[in-house]
Design a protein around this motif. Structure first.
Motif, PDB file in Angstrom:
ATOM      1  N   GLY A 110      -5.548  10.033  -2.382  1.00 45.51           N
ATOM      2  CA  GLY A 110      -4.189  10.682  -1.898  1.00 45.51           C
ATOM      3  C   GLY A 110      -3.032  10.250  -2.777  1.00 45.51           C
ATOM      4  O   GLY A 110      -1.843  10.902  -2.551  1.00 45.51           O
ATOM      5  N   ILE A 111      -3.083   9.539  -3.784  1.00 44.33           N
ATOM      6  CA  ILE A 111      -2.132   9.207  -4.618  1.00 44.33           C
ATOM      7  C   ILE A 111      -2.332   9.309  -5.986  1.00 44.33           C
ATOM      8  O   ILE A 111      -1.694  10.104  -6.636  1.00 44.33           O
ATOM      9  CB  ILE A 111      -1.816   7.630  -4.289  1.00 44.33           C
ATOM     10  N   LEU A 112      -3.467   8.701  -6.465  1.00 43.62           N
ATOM     11  CA  LEU A 112      -3.613   8.996  -8.156  1.00 43.62           C
ATOM     12  C   LEU A 112      -4.042  10.505  -8.285  1.00 43.62           C
ATOM     13  O   LEU A 112      -3.740  10.854  -9.478  1.00 43.62           O
ATOM     14  CB  LEU A 112      -4.788   7.917  -8.499  1.00 43.62           C
ATOM     15  N   LEU A 113      -5.001  11.032  -7.446  1.00 43.52           N
ATOM     16  CA  LEU A 113      -5.523  12.279  -7.842  1.00 43.52           C
ATOM     17  C   LEU A 113      -5.152  13.300  -7.227  1.00 43.52           C
ATOM     18  O   LEU A 113      -5.419  14.479  -7.173  1.00 43.52           O
ATOM     19  CB  LEU A 113      -7.062  12.391  -7.578  1.00 43.52           C
ATOM     20  N   VAL A 114      -3.482  13.196  -6.383  1.00 48.46           N
ATOM     21  CA  VAL A 114      -3.369  13.944  -5.454  1.00 48.46           C
ATOM     22  C   VAL A 114      -3.108  15.469  -6.249  1.00 48.46           C
ATOM     23  O   VAL A 114      -2.971  16.619  -5.606  1.00 48.46           O
ATOM     24  CB  VAL A 114      -2.010  13.632  -4.642  1.00 48.46           C
ATOM     25  N   GLU A 115      -2.359  15.145  -7.409  1.00 45.12           N
ATOM     26  CA  GLU A 115      -1.747  16.703  -8.110  1.00 45.12           C
ATOM     27  C   GLU A 115      -2.913  17.534  -8.229  1.00 45.12           C
ATOM     28  O   GLU A 115      -2.956  18.809  -8.139  1.00 45.12           O
ATOM     29  CB  GLU A 115      -0.974  16.127  -9.068  1.00 45.12           C
TER      30      GLU A 115
END
Lengths: 117, 556
Positions: free
Chosen positions: A57-62
């Motif tokens: 949800g945050i570190l790999l979101v992109e």
């Protein structure tokens, strides 16, 4: 204390070696085992908790957002939908597995519930 | 307009009558010995009560609006306010249930020392108070729109009703009232969401169907001077998203008024399942919220994009009366929209109105608008009642009784508690009229403080026998002071200057760092001082096993 003293005498003052099962009081063996199984389960579930929420949800979101399913960029979906579903499932799994663990070790609250009736 | 007011009145008065009836009934049974720990409240009902207690005006009124304007970064609230339940269920609730003491100051007082109890009581009051302010503000917005008052008048009316309710019906044993409040708020949230989803996509499951409109929403957002909706880290830097999410999660797991609820479960096992049901019920709203945010924003932008300022839809005029929607003076047609009053956009829409206005924006009938208003009040009231009780019990029991007057009678303590509650209502009226930020943000500060004070003390207290009173006290104090100082440093409240964020860390996210500081200080200080007494170590050992062991067949 009283339980330990005879043990020490038989060993003749030697420091107790890493307690062999018969020497330990009947209590402690299962306690350690129960607690370490509880901790292991906890760590596994918390690892999933972290990977799904902070990981996807945050570190790999992109990078995940490059995959689009049913209109949802995947990272966005994990952040706003998927992680919440996983949280609910995690707590359910924990409660179920702890039921089983309590049962195995005989520390479940059966008597209490029966006494309540 | 007047039709909406009528329906609002019908739903609010009707739902109030139900709550008061239930409160009165369970009180009657309470005197017959109904209220004792471990008595027949089913786990599923307790879960619903936890959900109502915990889902506040911030969740109901404010969150979808924040998400609508934050877009992808609205994630902080969605994951932050649900993920904490995993921590609560795995790390805290079952053990505290076994311990049997359920206010946070009681637990840390027994586990550590009287000093720690006092620190915890003060922290519980500060946290609960910050949180109450958010509820007053949220309730005030409901009343200002639907009674035709300005926000100030709305906050005063809401605060008086909430205060009255907390004093009358808000005493212990209100589980069933909160179950009713959960039912009202979830129905009020889901019905308009399902209707809007059906209307806009032809598929009535908002969680699934809002995917279909994301591409259009991205395009129109950019056109109107906003960030692309699904783009990550457009509103907040990545590190801040990470820290705020974490702060909200560990804050949830340390909130005094949430932990207290696990007291009403039957057993340790019941505490685990209560946590499951609570999150299940919360997830119903939390997975719908991002859909509501996306649908409403698209509706809003479609409604106003390129429209002449004198031909705007009816709902804008209705809400303009509250001062929460403003059309820029010089604007003849609407080309830009923002939630930021200083952005200079043609149309300024306050985050906090989006959910309440969503049925109007979508053109749904008046009864639904009234239902949503009742839902917003249910959310604000159930949470505020729980918080006011924490304030009053911390004050009367943990401070007054324990520290000031050990021989005080029950009656005196009750009076002190009521006075504390009354003062809290008065001060929160003032703070609700002049809030330092949006409802959800005000609440986020409470979570940051809970994260940096309670969570480490509780978790260390359960999982690390060596943690002693000095360590816990030092940790909690440094965590609290550190976090509060940074919040005051970066926010223009209390008449101070707002300073820029250090390392992109926002005041909502600082609780994570505060918690780390707390952990580190507590561990180091504990190591440097004497271990806790044997009987405390024995108590900690005892809470690890749900029941005393019975004989089991070999081969485990």
């Amino acid at each position: 204390m009283t339980e330990v003293t005879p043990d020490k005498e038989t060993r003749g003052g030697e420091p107790p070696p890493s307690a062999p099962p018969p020497a330990s009081p009947p209590d402690n063996g299962w306690r350690k085992e129960y607690w370490s199984r509880n901790l292991r389960l906890m760590v596994i579930l918390l690892a999933i908790w972290f990977i799904v929420s902070f990981g996807f949800g945050i570190l790999l979101v992109e990078p995940l957002n490059n995959i689009v399913i049913a209109g949802f960029p995947l990272g966005f979906w994990f952040a706003q939908q998927g992680s919440i579903y996983v949280f609910v499932i995690l707590i359910f799994v924990y409660a179920k597995l702890m039921d089983r663990l309590d049962n195995q070790f005989g520390v479940d609250e059966q008597e209490i519930q029966e006494a309540g009736k | 307009m007047s039709q909406i007011q009528t329906w609002t009145l019908v739903f609010i008065v009707g739902s109030f009558a139900v709550y008061l009836y239930i409160a009165w009934r369970s009180r009657v049974r309470e005197t017959a010995g109904f209220y004792v720990a471990g008595q027949g409240i089913p786990t599923i009902a307790n879960g619903a009560a936890v959900a109502a207690d915990w889902m506040s005006a911030a969740s109901f009124i404010s969150m979808a609006g924040l998400i609508a304007f934050l877009g992808s970064d609205g994630t902080i609230y969605l994951m932050g306010w649900t993920g904490g339940y995993v921590l609560l269920a795995l790390l805290i609730a079952p053990y505290l249930r076994k311990w049997g003491k359920f206010t946070v100051p009681e637990f840390v007082g027994d586990r550590y020392s009287e000093t720690v109890r006092t620190i915890a009581a003060v922290a519980a009051i500060i946290i609960s108070f910050t949180y109450v302010v958010g509820q007053m503000r949220g309730g005030g917005i409901v009343f200002s729109r639907f009674l035709g008052l300005d926000v100030t008048g709305g906050v005063i009316v809401a605060a008086l009703i909430i205060g009255l309710y907390a004093v009358l019906g808000g005493m212990k044993g209100i589980t069933w009232t909160q179950v009713a409040q959960y039912s009202v708020l979830i129905v009020a949230y889901l019905i308009p969401a399902i209707a809007v989803a059906q209307q806009m996509t032809g598929f009535p499951v908002p969680q699934v169907s809002f995917g279909q409109i994301l591409a259009e929403l991205d395009a129109i957002s950019v056109e109107m001077g906003l960030n692309q909706y699904t783009e990550a880290f457009a509103a907040r830097p990545q590190i801040d998203v990470f820290l705020v999410t974490m702060a909200l999660m560990i804050g949830t797991a340390g909130l005094p008024h949430v932990i207290v609820r696990f007291y009403t479960t039957k057993s340790v096992r019941g505490a685990r399942y209560s946590a499951f049901w609570a999150l299940f019920f919360i997830a119903l709203l939390y997975t719908t919220a991002p859909a509501v945010g996306a649908f409403t924003k698209l509706n809003l932008l479609r409604d106003v994009n390129g429209v002449a300022a004198d031909a705007l839809p009816r709902w804008i005029e209705n809400w303009a009366a509250t001062g929460l929607v403003t059309v820029s003076d010089g604007a003849t047609t609407i080309n830009t929209v923002s939630n930021n009053p200083t952005s200079g956009a043609d149309l300024i829409v306050n985050n906090d109105i989006l959910v309440l206005a969503s049925p109007e924006i979508a053109g749904l009938p008046a009864p639904i608008v009234g239902l949503v208003a009742a839902g917003g009040m249910a959310a604000a009231m159930s949470t505020a009642a729980g918080l006011l009780l924490v304030i009053s019990s911390s004050f009367s029991h943990d401070l007054y009784f324990r520290r000031v007057k050990r021989d005080s009678t029950d009656k005196q303590r009750l009076l002190v508690g009521r006075i504390a509650m009354g003062l809290a209502v008065l001060v929160s009226i003032y703070a609700g009229i002049n809030p330092p930020a949006f409802v959800a943000q005000v609440v986020a500060f409470a979570f940051g403080l809970a994260a940096s004070t309670f969570f480490p003390a509780i978790v260390l207290g359960i999982f690390w026998k060596r943690c002693n009173a000095t360590g816990a006290a030092a940790g909690m104090l440094t965590g609290l002071v550190f976090t509060a100082s940074y919040m005051i440093y970066t926010l223009p409240v209390f008449g101070t200057e707002a300073n820029p964020h250090i390392f992109d860390i926002s005041p909502e996210g600082i609780g994570t760092i505060g918690a780390i500081v707390n952990f580190a200080v507590a561990i180091v200080v504990s190591k440097l001082t004497a271990p806790p007494p044997d009987e405390i170590v024995e108590m900690v050992e005892g809470i690890r096993y749900p029941a005393s062991r019975r004989e089991v067949t070999a081969g485990t």
